[in-house]
Design an enzyme around this catalytic site. Structure first.
Site, mmCIF file in Angstrom:
data_model
loop_
_atom_site.group_PDB
_atom_site.id
_atom_site.type_symbol
_atom_site.label_atom_id
_atom_site.label_comp_id
_atom_site.label_asym_id
_atom_site.label_seq_id
_atom_site.Cartn_x
_atom_site.Cartn_y
_atom_site.Cartn_z
ATOM 1 C CD GLU A 89 -2.805 5.586 6.792
ATOM 2 O OE1 GLU A 89 -2.776 5.623 5.558
ATOM 3 O OE2 GLU A 89 -1.930 5.007 7.475
ATOM 4 C CG HIS A 136 -5.798 2.038 5.191
ATOM 5 N ND1 HIS A 136 -5.283 2.980 6.049
ATOM 6 C CD2 HIS A 136 -4.846 1.085 5.049
ATOM 7 C CE1 HIS A 136 -4.043 2.604 6.395
ATOM 8 N NE2 HIS A 136 -3.763 1.462 5.797
ATOM 9 C CD GLU A 196 -3.365 -2.397 7.430
ATOM 10 O OE1 GLU A 196 -2.189 -2.485 7.104
ATOM 11 O OE2 GLU A 196 -4.101 -1.463 7.074
ATOM 12 C CG ASN A 241 -1.717 1.256 1.393
ATOM 13 O OD1 ASN A 241 -1.788 2.071 0.466
ATOM 14 N ND2 ASN A 241 -2.337 1.446 2.553
ATOM 15 C CB SER A 256 5.128 -2.300 12.004
ATOM 16 O OG SER A 256 4.801 -0.959 12.294
ATOM 17 N N GLY A 263 2.579 1.972 10.870
ATOM 18 C CA GLY A 263 3.587 3.020 10.742
ATOM 19 C C GLY A 263 4.376 3.299 12.003
ATOM 20 C CE LYS A 304 -0.134 3.242 4.789
ATOM 21 N NZ LYS A 304 -0.032 3.322 6.222
HETATM 22 P P1 13P Z 1 3.056 0.205 7.674
HETATM 23 O O1 13P Z 1 3.462 -1.098 7.022
HETATM 24 O O2 13P Z 1 3.870 1.365 7.207
HETATM 25 O O3 13P Z 1 2.996 0.054 9.163
HETATM 26 O O4 13P Z 1 1.582 0.522 7.173
HETATM 27 C C1 13P Z 1 0.628 -0.459 7.281
HETATM 28 C C2 13P Z 1 -0.545 -0.080 6.476
HETATM 29 O O5 13P Z 1 -1.283 0.825 6.806
HETATM 30 C C3 13P Z 1 -0.784 -0.818 5.234
HETATM 31 O O6 13P Z 1 -2.060 -0.586 4.755
#
Ligand code: 13P
Length: 228
Positions: free
Chosen positions: A89, A87, A149, A6, A187, A155, A8
């Site tokens: 976010e 997601h 997640e 992903n 992560s 992150g 982002k």
């Molecule tokens: P990270 O792998 O950077 O922790 O992000 C996870 C994520 O949100 C994948 O959709």
């Protein structure tokens, strides 16, 4: 096994095309199925024969006066075969709620876009209670994937403990049945991907930050083995 990157809000279409050029020769013969959720503007530029390309969000509506939104048909025509939905976010920074997210999943299913529904609890929340709410309306549905997640693992460099992942995935599996692949995200890195990917109820991983570099993402892809 599935590995979904992903990106982002990273990479222009030009940067994305260079990434694909760099990664393709490095993932020949990989056992895992590779997916990349890229920005809308990079969908066309990343088309290739080995990695499935998808989007990170879509509208629940098919068309209409919804300024700034994008429809399943538009994504499909641009070359997206899947879409991340709900997601963390989107939920927490853009206020998307469970009902809207369920509608988006249903729209994706009827429009021939594979939905990858993202779920997970925040720090201090009761995991099973949250997952049950976020999966409501989907029991017995197939044709989708789910990515667990936990918000506190996204992150932060601190992935969830193995026991916690196993418990969450077992819960989702019971709720959704055997046909829905369940991925872990939060992560995931070159250091932990093999261990997480080898877990009984983990069908793959969803990778944010660590998917941005083609060389190290290729190495992660090779860490995943075929399920027996
Ligand atoms: P990270 O792998 O950077 O922790 O992000 C996870 C994520 O949100 C994948 O959709």
């Amino acid at each position: 096994m599935y590995i979904v990157g992903n990106w982002k809000m990273h990479k222009t279409a030009k940067e994305a095309a260079l990434y694909i050029e760099a990664i393709l020769p490095q993932i020949k013969g990989a056992a895992a199925q590779v997916y990349l959720a890229v920005p809308f503007t990079a969908i066309a530029a990343t088309q290739n024969s080995s990695i499935k390309i998808g989007a990170q969000n879509m509208s629940d509506a098919l068309q209409g006066a919804f300024t700034g939104e994008i429809s399943a048909l538009m994504l499909k025509e641009a070359g997206a075969s899947f879409c991340l939905i709900g997601h963390s976010e989107r939920r927490h920074l853009f206020g998307e709620g469970d009902e809207l997210i369920l509608r988006k999943v249903k729209t994706a299913l009827t429009q021939g876009i594979l939905p990858i529904l993202c779920i997970g609890e925040k720090e201090g929340e009761e995991m099973e209670e949250v997952l049950e709410k976020q999966l409501k309306g989907l029991s017995g549905t197939d044709g989708l994937m789910v990515a667990y997640e936990p918000v506190w693992a996204i992150g932060t460099g601190k992935s969830a403990e193995i026991d916690h992942i196993q418990k969450a995935h077992r819960f989702c599996r019971k709720f959704l049945g055997k046909k829905v692949p369940i991925l872990y995200g939060g992560s995931v890195s070159l250091e932990n991907v093999a261990e997480i990917g080898a877990m009984e109820d983990v069908d793959g991983v969803l990778v944010g930050g660590a998917s941005l570099n083609p060389d190290s993402f290729a190495k992660m892809i090779h860490q995943l083995r075929k399920r027996k």
